[in-house]
Design an enzyme around this catalytic site. Structure first.
Site, PDB file in Angstrom:
ATOM      1  CG  HIS A 167      -1.697  -1.230   1.427  1.00  0.00           C
ATOM      2  ND1 HIS A 167      -2.971  -1.450   0.946  1.00  0.00           N
ATOM      3  CD2 HIS A 167      -1.329  -2.380   2.054  1.00  0.00           C
ATOM      4  CE1 HIS A 167      -3.363  -2.676   1.288  1.00  0.00           C
ATOM      5  NE2 HIS A 167      -2.371  -3.265   1.951  1.00  0.00           N
ATOM      6  CB  SER A 288      12.775  23.088 -13.471  1.00  0.00           C
ATOM      7  OG  SER A 288      12.001  24.261 -13.504  1.00  0.00           O
ATOM      8  CE  LYS A 294      10.827  19.987 -10.317  1.00  0.00           C
ATOM      9  NZ  LYS A 294       9.398  20.170 -10.467  1.00  0.00           N
ATOM     10  CD  GLU A 301       8.697  12.984 -14.719  1.00  0.00           C
ATOM     11  OE1 GLU A 301       7.661  13.593 -14.419  1.00  0.00           O
ATOM     12  OE2 GLU A 301       9.774  13.556 -14.966  1.00  0.00           O
TER      13      GLU A 301
END
Ligand code: ARG
Length: 449
Positions: A167, A288, A294, A301
């Site tokens: 979970h 970024s 970042k 992704e």
């Protein structure tokens, strides 16, 4: 490409234009053409044609001399394509007619004998099976590489403790090797599915012709073995109309991509400062344009996202094939773009994952402290109570729950909870329970079972 019709009024397609007076409209040519996509089948088309030609000679259906000029011509065409000198033409629809037409330019009318006892229907099915057969080998090779990368990372992290999750909540301590090893096993099955698909598709449609076979005395065994197929396909109607090999290939690609998406998702999570388990190499991350702090795991992704294409391509061909009557229908020309795209996509994803993981560094300290802070050893307490006090597991689970609650209240780890507090909950607990709370021992005690 086109020639004057006997009436001299119109031009029409040289391959099938006999009964036509008019050329297709521009839009018809556009919707009919598949050459932009199926030009990728050129090697298979030449190989299939050579095998067919050799068989025609062997069976005395065409003369040896004609066979020789056809074979030489095919080699020339292949060389032209290889060298980028070949001009693919949309008005010639597909790879089969482009090659045959060029063959005619090169060797004259004898080129027309090649299509004796053959149809584009068995031709395309043969080419496509040959192509997918090779694609299966290529994919297996790339999966092998990713497995090697995972195994090599695992071998340096056999004792690197991290939390195992259920979970997405800390569950029990595991090692990074255990976690990555799960993906190695998924890939064992992915490869076996790919090879299974490859085995099933490896039958030759050649000789089925348009749908019902041919009256010529062909030798289907010969062409099948020449092209290294296991045997000719049993039923000619099936041979030209079956595309389950392609949907199956799309499924195995989708399944393999799905596994990669799970790994990609974990890497994305692990690369966040909140997890801090992994640092991706700069080569495999992007920055970024507005937030200087970042470092984004874009490759992971995108692997996660590419699953959309892989699943979509499977749905696309399943939908094209649904309810198609036997035998060949032009609908089936739409079978290649999705297969090529899935193959390319999966190759790219496998390469990206291999490169990204090979160069990543794992933060063992953070992994360990995440395992320490999440009561990951609670099951060890329950197991100790069962083993040492002969307590039924359900009761042990309940007692342990109370102990965890106590530790939570005191904001301490389980191994920092004073023995007296544990004894207040279960008087028979002894000091020995702390031995079971050691993360490394807890993991070790579970390995190799
Ligand atoms: N380009 C066609 C395809 O990929 C080849 C077969 C054409 N057959 C036909 N009967 N029109 O399906």
């Amino acid at each position: 490409m086109t020639k004057k019709q006997p009436n001299g009024v119109k031009e029409s397609n040289q391959m099938w234009g006999g009964r036509f007076n008019a050329n297709p409209s521009d839009i018809m040519t556009q919707i009919n053409a598949s050459i932009d996509v199926d030009c990728r089948l050129w090697q298979q088309d030449v190989a299939g044609s050579k095998a067919h030609c050799e068989m025609l000679v062997k069976q005395n259906i065409i003369s040896e001399g004609d066979g020789e000029s056809i074979l030489k011509g095919l080699e020339k065409v292949a060389a032209e394509i290889e060298n980028g000198e070949f001009e693919f033409k949309a008005e010639l629809e597909d790879i089969h007619m482009n090659i045959e037409s060029r063959l005619k330019d090169l060797i004259g009318d004898v080129a027309g004998k090649l299509h004796t006892a053959r149809s584009r229907n068995d031709q395309v099915a043969t080419d496509f099976r040959l192509w997918v057969r090779q694609a299966c080998d290529d994919l297996v090779q790339k999966i092998d590489r990713l497995q090697d990368v995972l195994k090599s990372v695992s071998s340096t992290h056999e004792a690197s403790i991290m939390p195992g999750f259920t979970h997405l909540q800390v569950a029990q301590p595991i090692t990074l090797a255990m976690h990555l090893g799960a993906y190695v096993q998924m890939m064992v099955r992915d490869k076996s599915r790919i090879l299974d698909c490859q085995k099933r598709l490896n039958e030759s449609p050649l000789g089925a012709c348009a749908l019902s076979g041919t009256g010529f005395n062909i030798d289907r065994e010969f062409t099948a073995s020449n092209l290294e197929f296991d045997k000719p396909m049993e039923n000619t109607m099936d041979a030209v109309s079956a595309r389950d090999f392609a949907t199956e290939f799309l499924f195995v690609c989708a399944q393999s991509g799905l596994h990669l998406s799970r790994l990609a998702e974990e890497i994305i999570l692990w690369a966040t400062p909140q997890f801090g388990f992994v640092n991706l190499n700069d080569e495999w991350s992007t920055g970024s344009s507005i937030m200087p702090q970042k470092k984004n795991p874009d490759a992971a992704e995108l692997v996660r996202a590419k699953t959309g294409r892989l699943n979509g391509n499977l749905m696309q061909l399943m939908t094209v094939m649904k309810a198609l009557p036997l035998a060949y229908n032009k609908d089936m020309q739409e079978d290649k773009s999705c297969v090529f795209e899935s193959f390319d996509t999966l190759c790219l994803c496998l390469d990206a994952m291999s490169g990204m993981i090979e160069t990543a560094s794992f933060n063992i300290k953070n992994m360990r402290s995440a395992a320490e802070s999440g009561y990951a050893t609670a099951t060890e307490i329950a197991d100790w109570l069962v083993r040492e006090l002969d307590m039924p597991f359900r009761e042990a689970h309940h007692v342990t729950g109370t102990i965890v609650k106590q530790a939570e209240e005191q904001k301490c780890a389980l191994d920092r909870l004073p023995l007296s507090d544990m004894q207040a909950i279960e008087p028979r607990v002894t000091d020995d329970i702390f031995n079971s709370l050691n993360l490394d021992k807890a993991v070790q005690s579970r390995l190799n079972k």
